[in-house]
Design an enzyme around this catalytic site. Structure first.
Site, PDB file in Angstrom:
ATOM      1  N   ASP A 197      -4.295   3.150  13.845  1.00 12.42           N
ATOM      2  CA  ASP A 197      -4.011   3.049  12.415  1.00 12.42           C
ATOM      3  C   ASP A 197      -4.533   4.316  11.740  1.00 12.42           C
ATOM      4  OD1 ASP A 197      -3.488   1.921   9.722  1.00 12.42           O
ATOM      5  OD2 ASP A 197      -3.314   0.041  10.811  1.00 12.42           O
ATOM      6  N   HIS A 271       1.124   4.298   8.906  1.00 12.87           N
ATOM      7  CA  HIS A 271      -0.220   4.005   9.429  1.00 12.87           C
ATOM      8  C   HIS A 271      -0.563   4.925  10.600  1.00 12.87           C
ATOM      9  CE1 HIS A 271      -1.266   0.591   6.911  1.00 12.87           C
ATOM     10  NE2 HIS A 271      -0.081   0.036   7.136  1.00 12.87           N
ATOM     11  N   GLU A 335       4.882  -0.894   6.269  1.00 10.37           N
ATOM     12  CA  GLU A 335       4.282  -0.073   5.219  1.00 10.37           C
ATOM     13  C   GLU A 335       4.418   1.426   5.473  1.00 10.37           C
ATOM     14  OE1 GLU A 335       0.890  -3.121   3.596  1.00 10.37           O
ATOM     15  OE2 GLU A 335       0.288  -1.857   5.265  1.00 10.37           O
TER      16      GLU A 335
HETATM   17  C1  TNX Z   1      -1.100  -5.207   5.574  1.00  8.48           C
HETATM   18  S1  TNX Z   1       0.024  -6.932   7.831  1.00  8.48           S
HETATM   19  C2  TNX Z   1      -1.079  -4.523   6.764  1.00  8.48           C
HETATM   20  C3  TNX Z   1      -2.350  -4.037   7.352  1.00  8.48           C
HETATM   21  C4  TNX Z   1      -3.517  -4.373   6.492  1.00  8.48           C
HETATM   22  C5  TNX Z   1      -3.357  -5.776   5.951  1.00  8.48           C
HETATM   23  C6  TNX Z   1      -4.518  -6.279   5.172  1.00  8.48           C
HETATM   24  C7  TNX Z   1       0.579  -5.534   8.108  1.00  8.48           C
HETATM   25  C8  TNX Z   1       1.706  -5.463   9.005  1.00  8.48           C
HETATM   26  N1  TNX Z   1       0.042  -4.423   7.526  1.00  8.48           N
HETATM   27  O1  TNX Z   1      -2.268  -2.661   7.608  1.00  8.48           O
HETATM   28  O2  TNX Z   1      -4.682  -4.275   7.233  1.00  8.48           O
HETATM   29  O3  TNX Z   1      -2.216  -5.805   5.113  1.00  8.48           O
HETATM   30  O4  TNX Z   1      -4.407  -7.655   4.974  1.00  8.48           O
END
Ligand code: TNX
Length: 620
Positions: A197, A271, A335
């Site tokens: 990440d 990420h 994301e």
């Molecule tokens: C979203 S869940 C993310 C993570 C974060 C999390 C915190 C997901 C696929 N991505 O990178 O840690 O929220 O709750």
């Protein structure tokens, strides 16, 4: 003497009492079918333990249990004895060769006063032994009883997953093994290992050493939450850690020994700041200076869909595939901000030349290329639900985290789905209650009851589409979780609820029975094994105001062997205060208010939140 006897009776009768009253005999996850019988099977030093497949993993699980718990009985190969299993007296038998079929990963466990017989193959036999272990009541070394019963059991879902983020905070090999042990005890069979990440790359890749020499280290870490006094505070302390390939192999083998498949996650295209810091040529702006993230959130520096990047990611995935024998490799996909792609002429050229639908189309192009590579090396891709946007990769399995919509859409397209929605109580980084006494967390509210109530199969899907829901998983992101003890606090007991969501037929689920009759015993067992957990709030009182003058409370512990301490003097209850052994009568004089404060303190000293019940006789 009489007092000692009563105390002993109290100590040992709790579990037996709970078990004999409980239709599920205390077992978590609740089995498909439990038929209770009268009587008990007694394990003594004379009991024979007989197996027909001595090399089976279930046999090693049993052997380890016996050794750890002070039994000196040997395990013997029944085939060398020339005896029929039915004729054995005072024997515990683990059999793979029996007549008839069982459902996938199912087992049968028959306990009579004469013998205990577990029939199962592969994981089924292993799960049968896990259930037997839960049923054993021991009050002295080498001796135990097991209640007579007929149990037939098999899982509801084939994918029963638990995730752990080791990027935001790193957890060492021994802790990962402890995590796998507790997953195995509750029949979970997929460990989703979030290895990369923005805040750290945690898996050694031989071809690209800087991923760990550079990408596993951050200069410092954000302190506290996103708001309030600590919002600008950093700890000024370098942080790092990664697993060598040798350690990864060790963990994969340890998991396999417990019928757990490890799903590695290598995040892309977002990420990815830690990797880009190590190799800026993977970004759209190679001359920019990057640093491994020190704060949490979503970062705009992401992989560029260039041939350089695809070559490097393919090499990385090849090494990953070499380490993880399982079918699935998770490649993230969540994301991914598109700013860098909008500014990049390379990206805009691909969008134009391949007639893609903008940057979302480019993300799909990215994921499809990666999927093609994974499929070519014989693996299947899992991605977060964002991989649907702009067109879904043809064979991908979707993890639906932003609610169920992504999962529903994917199942309707004929793709497999693993449900893991935050809105369904499956985000174990969320708070476990609304009380200000909870430790720092990301937010949300996912109490045990909410996790327990989740049903992974949406009613809107047709029966054929429902078959694509292959399972369910809970996620444990660790932005605000820096220690193993806190991981365990967030994990337990919610993981027990997850296990029941993943394993138990819907019709057998019962939160009252789970939380009051079964969980307290399991928490006591987990405490003995050295796990931390959240002690659920007292049973029998709640944070509320009650009007009137005369009250009666029966407070009970949520951890077997623990005590429900209370005060009515306005002070916070502690181990030095009275505890509830019989109903408490409280009289509030007219015009007055009394506050009943209660806390559970486990035998090992773990404390629940304090519950405050206002008893108001002011007549207002
Ligand atoms: C979203 S869940 C993310 C993570 C974060 C999390 C915190 C997901 C696929 N991505 O990178 O840690 O929220 O709750």
């Amino acid at each position: 003497m009489k007092q000692i006897f009563l105390a002993l009776l109290a100590a040992f009768s709790t579990s037996v009492f709970a078990q004999s009253n409980d239709a599920n005999l205390g077992i978590i996850p609740a089995p498909v079918s439990v038929k209770k019988d009268k009587g008990k099977f007694a394990i003594t030093p004379e009991t024979s333990f007989l197996v027909d497949s001595p090399a089976h993993k279930a046999v090693r699980l049993l052997a380890e249990y016996l050794k750890k718990n002070g039994y000196s009985n040997n395990i013997v190969n029944i085939n060398t004895m020339g005896r029929k299993p039915e004729t054995i007296k005072n024997g515990v038998m683990l059999l793979t060769s029996f007549k008839g079929a069982l459902p996938a990963d199912g087992y049968e466990l028959n306990i009579s006063e004469n013998q205990v017989m577990i029939n199962g193959r592969g994981a089924g036999l292993f799960y049968g032994v896990q259930t037997l272990i839960q049923l054993i009541n021991s009050d002295r070394k080498g001796y135990a009883t097991v209640p007579c019963a007929h149990i037939s059991d098999a899982p509801r879902f084939r994918y029963r997953g638990m995730h752990l983020d080791v990027s935001r905070h790193f957890f060492d090999v021994d802790f990962i093994k402890k995590y796998l042990d507790v997953m195995a005890a509750y029949k979970l069979n997929n460990f989703h290992w979030h290895l990369t990440d923005d805040q750290g790359w945690r898996i050694e890749i031989k071809k690209y050493p800087k991923l760990t020499t550079v990408g596993s280290n951050r200069v410092q870490t954000k302190v506290g939450g996103r708001t309030g006094n600590t919002s600008d505070l950093y700890d000024n302390t370098p942080y790092g850690g990664f697993y060598t390939q040798e350690q990864v192999r060790e963990i994969v083998a340890y998991a396999a020994e417990r019928y757990i498949n490890v799903v590695p996650e290598i995040e892309m295209p977002g990420h990815s700041l830690a990797a880009i810091t190590a190799y800026p040529e993977m970004s759209c702006d190679p001359l920019k200076k990057y640093k491994v993230a020190e704060n949490w959130g979503v970062f705009t520096d992401v992989y560029c869909p260039s041939e350089t990047t695809f070559k490097m990611l393919s090499d990385i995935l090849d090494e990953v595939a070499d380490l993880f024998p399982g079918k699935y490799i998770h490649v993230g996909g969540d994301e991914c901000p598109k700013e860098a792609w909008k500014k990049s002429s390379l990206c805009q050229d691909i969008i134009r030349d391949s007639a893609l639908r903008g940057e979302n189309g480019l993300q799909s192009y990215f994921m499809r290329r990666i999927e093609r590579h994974l499929n070519a090396i014989g693996r299947s891709m899992i991605g977060w639900d964002e991989i649907i946007e702009g067109g879904l990769a043809p064979n991908a399995t979707v993890m639906s985290w932003r609610g169920e919509e992504g999962g529903i859409a994917a199942a309707q397209l004929g793709n497999d789905v693993i449900m893991t929605p935050g809105s369904g109580g499956l985000y174990f980084d969320h708070l476990q209650s609304k009380s200000p006494q909870e430790p720092l967390a990301i937010g949300g509210n996912a109490p045990l009851s909410k996790t327990y109530a989740y049903n992974p199969v949406p009613a809107t899907l047709t029966p054929d589409q429902q078959k694509h829901i292959i399972g369910v998983q809970a996620n444990l992101w660790t932005e605000f979780i820096a220690t193993p003890a806190k991981v365990e606090y967030m994990l337990l007991p919610r993981m027990l609820a997850l296990a029941e969501v993943a394993w138990t037929p819907l019709a057998n689920k019962d939160f009252q029975n789970f939380s009051v009759q079964r969980v307290p015993h399991h928490l006591a067992m987990l405490e003995q094994k050295g796990y931390h957990f959240r002690v659920p709030d007292v049973v029998g009182a709640s944070d509320t105001t009650l009007k009137g003058g005369n009250f009666k409370f029966e407070l009970s512990s949520t951890v077997e062997g623990g005590k429900a301490h209370y005060t009515i003097d306005g002070f916070t209850p502690r181990e030095t205060d009275l505890w509830c052994t019989q109903p408490i009568q409280i009289t509030v004089p007219a015009g007055k208010t009394i506050e009943l404060q209660s806390i559970i303190i486990s035998a090992g000293g773990k404390r629940s939140n304090v519950t405050k019940t206002v008893l108001d006789n002011t007549g207002k």
